[in-house]
Design an enzyme around this catalytic site. Structure first.
Site, PDB file in Angstrom:
ATOM      1  N   SER A 107       0.836  -1.194   0.000  1.00  0.00           N
ATOM      2  CA  SER A 107       0.000   0.000   0.000  1.00  0.00           C
ATOM      3  C   SER A 107       0.875   1.250   0.000  1.00  0.00           C
ATOM      4  CB  SER A 107      -0.885   0.015   1.251  1.00  0.00           C
ATOM      5  OG  SER A 107      -0.062   0.083   2.399  1.00  0.00           O
TER       6      SER A 107
ATOM      7  N   GLU B 126     -29.668 -58.463  12.620  1.00  0.00           N
ATOM      8  CA  GLU B 126     -28.769 -58.145  11.498  1.00  0.00           C
ATOM      9  C   GLU B 126     -27.673 -59.199  11.359  1.00  0.00           C
ATOM     10  OE1 GLU B 126     -29.766 -56.177  13.947  1.00  0.00           O
ATOM     11  OE2 GLU B 126     -29.480 -54.065  13.500  1.00  0.00           O
TER      12      GLU B 126
ATOM     13  N   HIS C 104     -28.442 -60.554  17.529  1.00  0.00           N
ATOM     14  CA  HIS C 104     -29.296 -59.548  16.891  1.00  0.00           C
ATOM     15  C   HIS C 104     -29.702 -59.990  15.480  1.00  0.00           C
ATOM     16  CE1 HIS C 104     -28.197 -55.782  19.504  1.00  0.00           C
ATOM     17  NE2 HIS C 104     -28.664 -56.798  20.214  1.00  0.00           N
TER      18      HIS C 104
HETATM   19  N1  LIG Z   1      -3.578  -0.355  -2.135  1.00  0.00           N
HETATM   20  C1  LIG Z   1      -3.049  -1.553  -1.868  1.00  0.00           C
HETATM   21  N2  LIG Z   1      -2.427  -2.238  -2.837  1.00  0.00           N
HETATM   22  C2  LIG Z   1      -1.857  -3.439  -2.579  1.00  0.00           C
HETATM   23  N3  LIG Z   1      -1.893  -4.026  -1.389  1.00  0.00           N
HETATM   24  C3  LIG Z   1      -2.507  -3.402  -0.379  1.00  0.00           C
HETATM   25  C4  LIG Z   1      -3.108  -2.133  -0.566  1.00  0.00           C
HETATM   26  N4  LIG Z   1      -3.649  -1.738   0.596  1.00  0.00           N
HETATM   27  C5  LIG Z   1      -3.385  -2.721   1.464  1.00  0.00           C
HETATM   28  N5  LIG Z   1      -2.705  -3.730   0.907  1.00  0.00           N
HETATM   29  C6  LIG Z   1      -2.219  -4.969   1.537  1.00  0.00           C
HETATM   30  O1  LIG Z   1      -3.129  -5.336   2.564  1.00  0.00           O
HETATM   31  C7  LIG Z   1      -2.495  -5.264   3.830  1.00  0.00           C
HETATM   32  C8  LIG Z   1      -3.438  -4.723   4.864  1.00  0.00           C
HETATM   33  O2  LIG Z   1      -4.094  -3.593   4.412  1.00  0.00           O
HETATM   34  P1  LIG Z   1      -4.284  -2.338   5.326  1.00  0.00           P
HETATM   35  O3  LIG Z   1      -5.436  -1.598   4.800  1.00  0.00           O
HETATM   36  O4  LIG Z   1      -4.258  -2.761   6.759  1.00  0.00           O
HETATM   37  O5  LIG Z   1      -2.958  -1.605   4.964  1.00  0.00           O
HETATM   38  P2  LIG Z   1      -2.480  -0.162   5.334  1.00  0.00           P
HETATM   39  O6  LIG Z   1      -2.684   0.088   6.782  1.00  0.00           O
HETATM   40  O7  LIG Z   1      -3.057   0.799   4.355  1.00  0.00           O
HETATM   41  O8  LIG Z   1      -0.918  -0.332   4.975  1.00  0.00           O
HETATM   42  P3  LIG Z   1       0.169  -1.251   5.652  1.00  0.00           P
HETATM   43  O9  LIG Z   1      -0.489  -2.474   6.176  1.00  0.00           O
HETATM   44  O10 LIG Z   1       1.088  -1.542   4.526  1.00  0.00           O
HETATM   45  O11 LIG Z   1       0.786  -0.393   6.715  1.00  0.00           O
HETATM   46  C9  LIG Z   1      -1.315  -4.362   3.621  1.00  0.00           C
HETATM   47  O12 LIG Z   1      -0.316  -4.662   4.570  1.00  0.00           O
HETATM   48  C10 LIG Z   1      -0.910  -4.711   2.228  1.00  0.00           C
HETATM   49  O13 LIG Z   1      -0.135  -5.910   2.176  1.00  0.00           O
END
Ligand SMILES: Nc1ncnc2c1ncn2[C@@H]1O[C@H](COP(=O)(O)OP(=O)(O)OP(=O)(O)O)[C@@H](O)[C@H]1O
EC number: 6.3.4.19
Length: 518
Positions: free
Chosen positions: A5, A415, A413
């Site tokens: 993310s 059976e 029995h």
């Molecule tokens: N936009 C995205 N693209 C790809 N993978 C994502 C995205 N957002 C989240 N993820 C995956 O899902 C996991 C959990 O999502 P969550 O929403 O808790 O993440 P976040 O708090 O935005 O970021 P992070 O967990 O990386 O600190 C993330 O750790 C990541 O591996």
């Protein structure tokens, strides 16, 4: 492949994988929920380039999809993200998808599930399909410490601070209050999730072993709810805790319940069975004799059965036909009353099969032979249970009745006697392809003998809640035996039960004089 993310957790996961020499694909979905979301995508792209890993990204209008489908935004974001990750993993031939969910995410998820009244608090699963979440028990502080040591920065998502989102509200407003009093609250919630996941797996395994013939009344509610959930999901439907509670409750109590699932699909429980599609009632599949008409029920309809004339409505009640369905059940009616009722299996009036030139039902006829044996036992002052074995061609090859009293031997029995007789007739102890037909649900000893003899089909009349091994007391077939026969219960159950009741009434008086039990 790693879902990145740009937040601390997933950036740390990507960096740590590089540290140990792995070279994953970094994948980022731009949810287009913020004006500057493209900047996150660009930032992750630059990070991937610096770490020398392949990068995949796409932009999806999550808010638009959510509005069109009627999903909430968080739900839509999650579904679309996993769709994207799955597609991207396939495109890159990546076997596994890693996400960086941590102990903090786990604690928040469990708390939210608890507040919604979810039945199972297993939180975020460590594995589902190709997805693996290796850091579910890693505290956030360790992650930040690791990133600082690496001199690596990360992006902060401002929506994580917006308390209109439940998760941000739990993180910003609820967890601080809880941890002020319980410093280890996050760890405790994650531990609850871990243990609940194990409990859930054990109960799911029990639910998966429930055989179709086992009566649902004896199954613990926790197992039955999981069985219902698995059935509903297998049909591609969604279900919430209150539906599971209602459906499982009706299955246990033998009641009728109608429930509308999310998406508007109606499901019914009736007669101890779950119907995920509206019940179909069979039409006659034979030429209709002259003078009979096909119609649905009318006031005052009656049918003549072996025990006497009965009201059609009572027959439909016995067969657990829901009230709302009763006008849909096809009937064949002559001047003498109802001749045939289109339920599964159909009910025939006395003499109606002959009138319609239909062959007798083979199981009905075989049970008649077993009942004749049971009557013999009753006359000999034995517990009235009788059995026959049908050979592969459907002919009777063995007969037996209970003789425990005569021999002073509790293994005598019906059976066992019928199985021995069949082995003698056929010249082999292996009775595969044969059917054991017995008036009372077999006990563990007799079912064990049927398994040893590799009987292919076990048919019984009355259920035996005191000693039955096909769900009466326990369902032996829920365990994995080398060989599992097909089971049909409830054939001419009323007649078998009535005979036992009559004789047991008599025996109860006799027992004062020392009459032995079966
Ligand atoms: N936009 C995205 N693209 C790809 N993978 C994502 C995205 N957002 C989240 N993820 C995956 O899902 C996991 C959990 O999502 P969550 O929403 O808790 O993440 P976040 O708090 O935005 O970021 P992070 O967990 O990386 O600190 C993330 O750790 C990541 O591996």
């Amino acid at each position: 492949m790693v879902g990145v993310s740009g937040g601390a957790d997933s950036v740390a996961l990507l960096r740590s994988l590089r540290l140990v020499g792995a070279r994953p694909v970094a994948a980022h979905l731009d949810h287009a929920l913020r004006a500057d979301s493209a900047a996150d995508a660009a930032w992750v792209r630059a990070l991937a380039a610096r770490l020398d890993v392949p990068f995949a990204t796409t932009r999806v209008d999550v808010a638009g999809v959510a509005a069109r489908r009627g999903w909430n935004t968080e739900d839509a974001a999650r579904r679309l993200r996993y769709d994207f990750l799955t597609r991207t993993a396939k495109a890159h031939a990546a076997q596994l998808i890693l996400t960086a969910h941590t102990r903090r995410d786990q604690a928040e998820t469990v708390l939210a599930a608890l507040l919604r009244g979810e039945a199972v608090l297993h939180g975020i699963p460590a594995e589902r399909g190709r997805v693996r979440r290796p850091w579910l028990d890693v505290p956030r502080a360790d992650i930040e410490a690791f990133l600082r040591a690496q001199g690596q920065d990360w992006r902060e998502d401002p929506t994580n601070d917006d308390p209109t989102y439940t998760r941000a509200w739990i993180r910003r407003e609820v967890m601080p209050v809880l941890t002020a009093r319980y410093p280890a609250a996050g760890e405790a919630l994650a531990r609850v999730a871990g243990m609940q996941a194990e409990d859930d797996a054990a109960l799911n395994a029990q639910a998966a072993r429930l055989s179709a013939h086992a009566p649902r009344g004896n199954v613990p509610p926790a197992v039955l709810r999981r069985w219902v959930r698995a059935e509903v999901r297998r049909a591609g439907l969604d279900v919430h805790a209150p539906h599971l509670e209602r459906l499982a409750g009706a299955l246990r109590a033998g009641e009728t319940a109608h429930v509308t699932l999310p998406g508007g699909r109606d499901v019914t429980v009736t007669g101890g069975r779950l119907h995920l599609t509206p019940q179909a009632y069979p039409e006659p599949d034979f030429p209709i004799p002259g003078g009979w008409e096909r119609r649905t029920r009318q006031r005052g309809d009656r049918i003549t059965l072996p025990g006497g004339t009965r009201k059609l409505s009572d027959v439909l009640t016995d067969r657990h036909v829901p009230r709302a369905d009763r006008d849909r059940v096809p009937l064949l009616v002559s001047g003498e009353g109802v001749q045939w009722v289109g339920v599964q299996p159909p009910v025939w009036a006395v003499g109606a099969r002959e009138a319609a030139a239909q062959p007798p039902d083979p199981l009905h006829a075989a049970m008649g032979e077993a009942l004749a044996q049971a009557h013999d036992a009753a006359r000999a002052q034995e517990v009235p249970v009788g059995a026959v074995v049908l050979g592969p061609d459907g002919q009777v090859v063995g007969r037996g009745r209970n003789t425990s009293r005569e021999h002073g031997d509790m293994t005598r029995h019906a059976e066992l006697a019928a199985l021995r007789d069949a082995a003698r007739t056929l010249g082999t102890p292996y009775l595969s392809g044969c059917t054991l037909v017995v008036t009372l649900e077999p006990c563990p000893m007799c079912l064990g003998a049927a398994l040893e003899a590799r009987v292919g089909h076990v048919v019984y009349g009355a259920a035996n809640p005191k000693a039955g091994a096909l769900g009466g007391v326990t369902d032996l077939l829920a365990a994995h035996w080398g060989h599992t026969p097909v089971v049909t219960g409830g054939v001419r159950a009323h007649e078998a039960a009535r005979l036992l009741k009559d004789v047991f009434g008599h025996l109860r008086t006799g027992r004062q004089r020392g009459t032995p039990d079966r």
